[in-house]
Design a protein around this motif. Structure first.
Motif, short mmCIF file in Angstrom:
data_model
loop_
_atom_site.label_atom_id
_atom_site.label_comp_id
_atom_site.label_asym_id
_atom_site.label_seq_id
_atom_site.Cartn_x
_atom_site.Cartn_y
_atom_site.Cartn_z
N GLN A 308 0.12 13.20 13.40
CA GLN A 308 0.91 12.50 12.39
C GLN A 308 0.47 11.08 12.09
N TYR A 309 0.15 11.08 10.92
CA TYR A 309 -0.17 9.75 10.28
C TYR A 309 -1.66 9.38 10.61
N THR A 310 -2.55 9.98 11.29
CA THR A 310 -3.83 9.73 11.80
C THR A 310 -4.73 9.60 10.65
N SER A 311 -4.59 10.03 9.61
CA SER A 311 -5.23 9.98 8.23
C SER A 311 -4.95 8.98 7.39
N GLN A 312 -3.42 8.26 7.81
CA GLN A 312 -3.09 7.18 6.90
C GLN A 312 -3.04 6.04 7.55
N THR A 313 -3.29 5.83 8.84
CA THR A 313 -3.21 4.65 9.69
C THR A 313 -4.57 3.88 9.72
N CYS A 314 -4.59 2.56 9.63
CA CYS A 314 -5.66 1.79 9.52
C CYS A 314 -6.09 1.69 11.21
N GLY A 318 -3.79 -1.06 12.17
CA GLY A 318 -2.51 -0.06 12.52
C GLY A 318 -1.67 -0.08 11.29
N TYR A 319 -1.84 -0.62 10.12
CA TYR A 319 -0.82 -0.35 9.06
C TYR A 319 -1.18 0.99 8.60
N VAL A 320 0.16 1.53 8.39
CA VAL A 320 0.32 2.84 7.98
C VAL A 320 0.72 3.09 6.54
N ALA A 321 0.07 3.61 5.63
CA ALA A 321 0.35 3.92 4.23
C ALA A 321 -0.40 5.15 3.63
N LYS A 322 0.33 6.01 2.65
CA LYS A 322 -0.66 6.79 2.05
C LYS A 322 -1.56 6.31 1.00
N GLU A 323 -1.32 4.97 0.64
CA GLU A 323 -2.53 4.50 -0.37
C GLU A 323 -3.65 3.99 0.39
N ASN A 324 -3.61 3.85 1.73
CA ASN A 324 -4.83 3.83 2.54
C ASN A 324 -5.93 4.69 2.27
N ARG A 325 -5.41 6.01 2.17
CA ARG A 325 -6.43 7.13 1.80
C ARG A 325 -6.81 7.09 0.38
N LYS A 326 -7.95 6.51 -0.07
CA LYS A 326 -8.13 6.49 -1.42
C LYS A 326 -8.53 7.67 -2.11
N THR A 327 -9.65 8.31 -1.40
CA THR A 327 -9.87 9.74 -1.74
C THR A 327 -10.36 10.52 -0.42
N GLN A 328 -10.55 11.79 -0.63
CA GLN A 328 -10.76 12.94 0.79
C GLN A 328 -11.89 12.09 1.87
N ALA A 329 -12.97 11.45 1.27
CA ALA A 329 -13.78 10.71 2.29
C ALA A 329 -13.78 9.19 2.36
N LYS A 330 -12.80 8.49 1.66
CA LYS A 330 -12.93 7.09 1.48
C LYS A 330 -11.20 6.40 2.10
N PHE A 331 -11.46 5.90 3.35
CA PHE A 331 -10.22 5.00 3.72
C PHE A 331 -10.61 3.63 3.40
N GLU A 332 -9.43 2.92 2.78
CA GLU A 332 -9.46 1.41 2.52
C GLU A 332 -8.19 1.00 2.80
N CYS A 333 -8.03 0.11 3.93
CA CYS A 333 -6.45 -0.40 4.19
C CYS A 333 -6.09 -1.25 3.17
N ASP A 343 -12.66 10.52 7.73
CA ASP A 343 -12.57 11.31 8.80
C ASP A 343 -12.74 10.67 10.09
N TYR A 344 -13.72 9.45 10.03
CA TYR A 344 -14.42 8.71 11.13
C TYR A 344 -13.15 7.73 11.57
N ASN A 345 -12.47 7.23 10.58
CA ASN A 345 -11.08 6.43 10.78
C ASN A 345 -10.00 7.31 11.60
N ALA A 346 -9.77 8.54 10.99
CA ALA A 346 -8.88 9.53 11.72
C ALA A 346 -9.32 9.60 13.26
N SER A 347 -10.51 9.68 13.53
CA SER A 347 -10.89 10.30 14.71
C SER A 347 -10.73 9.06 15.87
N LEU A 348 -10.91 7.71 15.28
CA LEU A 348 -10.46 6.55 15.97
C LEU A 348 -9.17 6.54 16.28
#
Length: 364
Positions: A308-314, A318-333, A343-348
């Motif tokens: 839960q929230y591994t793809s939305q968490t920085c 550690g900030y959690v928000a749907k908006e963090n996941r810009k696209t399928q590939a890009k994460f920007e807190c 995917d790399y961010n989620a693995s961390l």
């Protein structure tokens, strides 16, 4: 101790093939007869079913005593799961053998009990099978199956575990569609090739399904098995690389607990039809099981963590928000501005949860 199931091809002559086929058909007809008796009498205990119908079934289907016992056990096992409906068995369903009615002469010949007596059948043993079978104990029961006109034995083999490695780190692993797996070191196992092949196979399937001929249906079955073999091979390759890395770096492996993930995704209105199809087809569970048993063999610890929230968490702040996941590939807190591949961010984040479980284990 790890239990592995290995599939061994049998090489019967024409007469032996007919004897195995007749035995398989009689065994499953006996299962259907036993199932009917069990369901009508509302009796589902193996011992009670045996008392009711053992002699009648043996006389009717001309099976050896132990095969009748195994047929009763097969029926009783299925009714443990569901007692509300009558269970019917296919005539080419698996025949269950145990050590009384199946033995081996070396590792290249099987002595199998049939309704015509014992027969000795050569087995096709590759160098891979030799490595698995030599010096190992074959445990418990074995299944005789018939696949595309070829008989196989499914044998359960005991493997000793390696000594547990001293864990110094954790590798987090995120599973996905575009990248089948991404680890917390940034290594990604791309799903592009397999997804392109699946699209091509889907087009071929649609054409065959439209024809609705017997030959088209046969081709559909062959193609389904081909896809299953391809996915299994890819999962084996990925799992081997991940476990090898864990051994080299003395690391544990953290995986997402994905029980029910396909159903959850299908209920989500944000998941488009093509994504639902990919989620339902790819064998994420199989990949996780391959990693788990390979890790157990090598002495590597595996943790299953809440996804839960591994793809939305920085993974940085550690900030959690749907908006963090810009696209399928890009994460920007949106809080700290940290940017990474999603995917790399989620693995961390998965790795961090793995660290928590490791700390709990050490403190226990």
């Amino acid at each position: 101790m790890v239990l592995l199931t290995t599939k061994i091809k049998l090489l019967p002559n024409m007469e032996q093939f007919k004897q195995l086929e007749d035995t398989m058909n009689s065994f499953n007809r006996a299962c259907n007869r036993i199932s009917k008796i069990s369901f009508e009498n509302k009796t589902y205990s193996k011992i009670k079913i045996q008392k009711i119908c053992y002699y009648d079934v043996r006389e009717e289907f001309k099976l050896p005593a132990q095969l009748v016992i195994r047929a009763i056990a097969k029926v009783a096992e299925t009714y443990k799961i569901n007692k509300k409906t009558f269970h019917e068995f296919r005539l080419d369903g698996a025949v269950i053998y145990d050590e009384r009615i199946l033995s081996f002469k070396g590792i290249e010949c099987a002595s199998i009990s049939t309704m015509y007596g014992r027969i000795n059948i050569p087995m096709q043993i590759s160098s891979y099978h030799k490595g698995i079978l030599e010096g190992k104990r074959i445990r418990g029961q074995a299944d005789l199956i018939l696949v595309d006109g070829t008989f196989y034995l499914l044998l359960v083999v005991e493997f000793p575990n390696d000594a547990p490695i001293k864990t110094e780190d954790v590798i987090g692993l995120d599973l996905g569609i575009v990248n089948i797996a991404t680890d917390s070191d940034g290594k990604a196992f791309s799903g592009a090739k397999i997804n392109n092949l699946r699209k091509r196979y889907a087009r071929i399937r649609a054409k065959l399904q439209a024809k609705q001929t017997k030959s088209a249906k046969r081709l559909l079955k062959k193609r389904r098995r081909k896809e299953q073999r391809m996915a299994k091979d890819i999962n084996h390759c990925i799992s081997k690389q991940i476990v090898d890395k864990a051994v080299r770096h003395s690391s544990a492996i953290a995986l997402e607990n994905l029980n029910g993930i396909a159903k959850k995704k299908q209920k989500s209105e944000t998941v488009i039809k093509s994504q639902r199809s990919k989620l339902s087809k790819w064998s994420f569970y199989q990949l996780q099981q391959f990693i788990k048993y390979k890790a157990e063999q090598r002495g590597v610890t595996v943790f299953f963590v809440d996804p839960q929230y591994t793809s939305q968490t920085c993974s940085c702040c550690g900030y959690v928000a749907k908006e963090n996941r810009k696209t399928q590939a890009k994460f920007e807190c949106v809080s700290c501005g940290y940017v990474a591949h999603a995917d790399y961010n989620a693995s961390l984040n998965i790795r961090e949860k793995g660290y928590c479980q490791l700390a709990e284990r050490r403190s226990a």
